[in-house]
Design an enzyme around this catalytic site. Structure first.
Site, PDB file in Angstrom:
ATOM      1  N   LYS A 127       0.834  -1.210   0.000  1.00  0.00           N
ATOM      2  CA  LYS A 127       0.000   0.000   0.000  1.00  0.00           C
ATOM      3  C   LYS A 127       0.867   1.257   0.000  1.00  0.00           C
ATOM      4  O   LYS A 127       0.582   2.210  -0.737  1.00  0.00           O
ATOM      5  CB  LYS A 127      -0.941  -0.016   1.213  1.00  0.00           C
ATOM      6  CG  LYS A 127      -1.956  -1.158   1.193  1.00  0.00           C
ATOM      7  CD  LYS A 127      -2.950  -1.069   2.320  1.00  0.00           C
ATOM      8  CE  LYS A 127      -2.337  -1.363   3.660  1.00  0.00           C
ATOM      9  NZ  LYS A 127      -1.841  -2.757   3.785  1.00  0.00           N
ATOM     10  N   THR A 128       1.913   1.271   0.815  1.00  0.00           N
ATOM     11  CA  THR A 128       2.818   2.423   0.835  1.00  0.00           C
ATOM     12  C   THR A 128       3.539   2.579  -0.497  1.00  0.00           C
ATOM     13  O   THR A 128       3.694   3.692  -1.013  1.00  0.00           O
ATOM     14  CB  THR A 128       3.841   2.271   1.981  1.00  0.00           C
ATOM     15  OG1 THR A 128       3.148   2.158   3.221  1.00  0.00           O
ATOM     16  CG2 THR A 128       4.771   3.482   2.032  1.00  0.00           C
TER      17      THR A 128
ATOM     18  N   THR B  96      -5.475  -1.322   7.299  1.00  0.00           N
ATOM     19  CA  THR B  96      -5.599  -2.777   7.343  1.00  0.00           C
ATOM     20  C   THR B  96      -6.984  -3.192   7.830  1.00  0.00           C
ATOM     21  O   THR B  96      -7.312  -4.374   7.797  1.00  0.00           O
ATOM     22  CB  THR B  96      -4.538  -3.376   8.299  1.00  0.00           C
ATOM     23  OG1 THR B  96      -4.682  -2.775   9.594  1.00  0.00           O
ATOM     24  CG2 THR B  96      -3.126  -3.105   7.778  1.00  0.00           C
TER      25      THR B  96
ATOM     26  N   ASP C 181      -0.845   6.738   6.571  1.00  0.00           N
ATOM     27  CA  ASP C 181      -0.868   5.316   6.890  1.00  0.00           C
ATOM     28  C   ASP C 181      -1.708   5.095   8.144  1.00  0.00           C
ATOM     29  O   ASP C 181      -1.804   5.976   8.999  1.00  0.00           O
ATOM     30  CB  ASP C 181       0.562   4.820   7.113  1.00  0.00           C
ATOM     31  CG  ASP C 181       0.675   3.312   7.002  1.00  0.00           C
ATOM     32  OD1 ASP C 181      -0.296   2.667   6.568  1.00  0.00           O
ATOM     33  OD2 ASP C 181       1.746   2.764   7.350  1.00  0.00           O
TER      34      ASP C 181
ATOM     35  N   ARG D  82       6.581  -8.272   1.481  1.00  0.00           N
ATOM     36  CA  ARG D  82       7.508  -7.858   2.534  1.00  0.00           C
ATOM     37  C   ARG D  82       8.121  -9.072   3.217  1.00  0.00           C
ATOM     38  O   ARG D  82       9.320  -9.093   3.533  1.00  0.00           O
ATOM     39  CB  ARG D  82       6.801  -6.972   3.559  1.00  0.00           C
ATOM     40  CG  ARG D  82       7.747  -6.385   4.617  1.00  0.00           C
ATOM     41  CD  ARG D  82       7.001  -5.472   5.563  1.00  0.00           C
ATOM     42  NE  ARG D  82       6.441  -4.331   4.859  1.00  0.00           N
ATOM     43  CZ  ARG D  82       5.372  -3.654   5.257  1.00  0.00           C
ATOM     44  NH1 ARG D  82       4.740  -4.017   6.363  1.00  0.00           N
ATOM     45  NH2 ARG D  82       4.930  -2.624   4.574  1.00  0.00           N
TER      46      ARG D  82
END
Length: 343
Positions: free
Chosen positions: A67-68, A161, A112, A220
């Site tokens: 997302k980032t 999230t 975020d 990640r």
């Protein structure tokens, strides 16, 4: 434990440094999320042709899925500057006002964990998102007055999230809502090979596939396992990651063929053995495992549910048949089942 830190999709200090070198900067470089990327191309191109800001974008999905990265790519594709903020850090309206008044025309503000913003900050954001204006209070008491400031048109990108934790007024102000989902192994394999090339890690395609299948559908985690497997290969092997050396490294890290680590196995054992398969509340599970309920809900449960090991019910968490097969134990008989057999 090292195993838990590996499969936790939340960023570690090392991840922050690694992501800078591994993060794609354009949609053409982004692997996976095909439909999402295709839609983003349309929205970005439409904003370019209008010569106006892109509609506010909400990205939601489990942590570690990009997302980032997508927020940075959107800003890059728009030719805009991105400013970063975090929901928990924006504690007062004044914090937000300082950021908003410093945004230039068509800048991107990325927030975020947007679902964790303070209520007063969230309400302050409504007018900024809709009308590009904010009201600033001057003085206090009888002499107080408000001054309305006009903001430069900007795009807010929120990441969360937990979509259900967003209030309806905030959620409705996002013109574009995109779900970022878990990645299939073939996409993760491409990501791993790209990361290995950028990091200078020699790796076979088959070894990248092994890591991809055990990375819980999360880039990640895949990149983190790649770096740890490299460590084992450099210290205890030839420095080259082939299938055998990768399997050996994953075994040392406690990550099995399904991508489950020791904490996952503790969750399933507690649920199946200590609590008889459930239902059991998440708070009770958290106490039994010496972990926070938020970590269980946001980090471990999504993958266990996705893989069919766990079910969330109104009464609590329950183990599935696959859990008992995985643990190689028998499902305990329910009292109702036992009565049926007797009578």
């Amino acid at each position: 434990m090292i195993e838990s830190s590996l499969i936790t999709p939340k960023r570690s200090p090392e991840d922050f440094a690694a992501e800078k070198s591994l993060r794609p900067t354009a949609l053409d470089e982004f692997v996976g999320q095909t439909e999402l990327v295709a839609n983003l191309r349309v929205y970005i191109e439409a904003a370019r042709r209008r010569e106006g800001p892109l509609d506010h974008v909400l990205l939601f999905g489990p942590p570690g899925l990009g997302k980032t990265t997508l927020a940075h790519i959107i800003a890059s594709e728009l030719g805009s500057t991105i400013k970063l903020a975090s929901g928990p850090v924006l504690d007062r309206p004044a914090d937000l006002a300082g950021i908003l008044t410093n945004l230039a025309d068509r800048d991107v503000l990325f927030v975020d964990e947007v679902h964790r913003m303070n209520n007063s900050v969230e309400e302050y954001l409504y007018a900024a998102m809709e009308d590009f204006r904010i009201d600033i209070m001057l003085d206090k008491g009888p002499n107080s007055r408000t001054v309305q400031l006009t903001l430069q048109p900007f795009t807010l990108i929120g990441a969360t999230t937990r979509l259900g934790n967003l209030t309806s007024p905030l959620r409705d102000r996002f013109g574009v809502t995109l779900r970022v989902d878990f990645y299939p192994p073939n996409d993760l394999q491409k990501i791993i090979l790209r990361s290995a090339r950028l990091l200078g890690i020699p790796i076979d395609d088959e070894a990248a596939g092994v890591i991809a299948r055990r990375s819980r559908g999360t880039p990640r985690i895949a990149n983190r396992i790649l770096r740890r497997a490299r460590d084992f290969a450099e210290v205890e092997g030839t420095g080259h990651l082939d299938t055998a050396s990768t399997e050996q490294a994953l075994g040392r890290l406690g990550i099995d063929d399904l991508g489950l680590d020791e904490m996952d196995r503790r969750i399933l054992r507690n649920l199946a053995e200590q609590f008889g398969g459930g239902p059991v509340g998440v708070e009770t599970m958290a106490v039994a495992l010496h972990e926070t309920s938020r970590t269980l809900e946001e980090v471990y449960e999504p993958y266990l549910i996705k893989e069919g090991f766990l079910q969330r019910t109104p009464r609590g968490r329950t183990a599935t048949e696959r859990t008992y097969e995985y643990l190689n134990i028998e499902r305990p008989a329910r009292s109702g089942q036992a009565q049926t057999k007797i009578f």
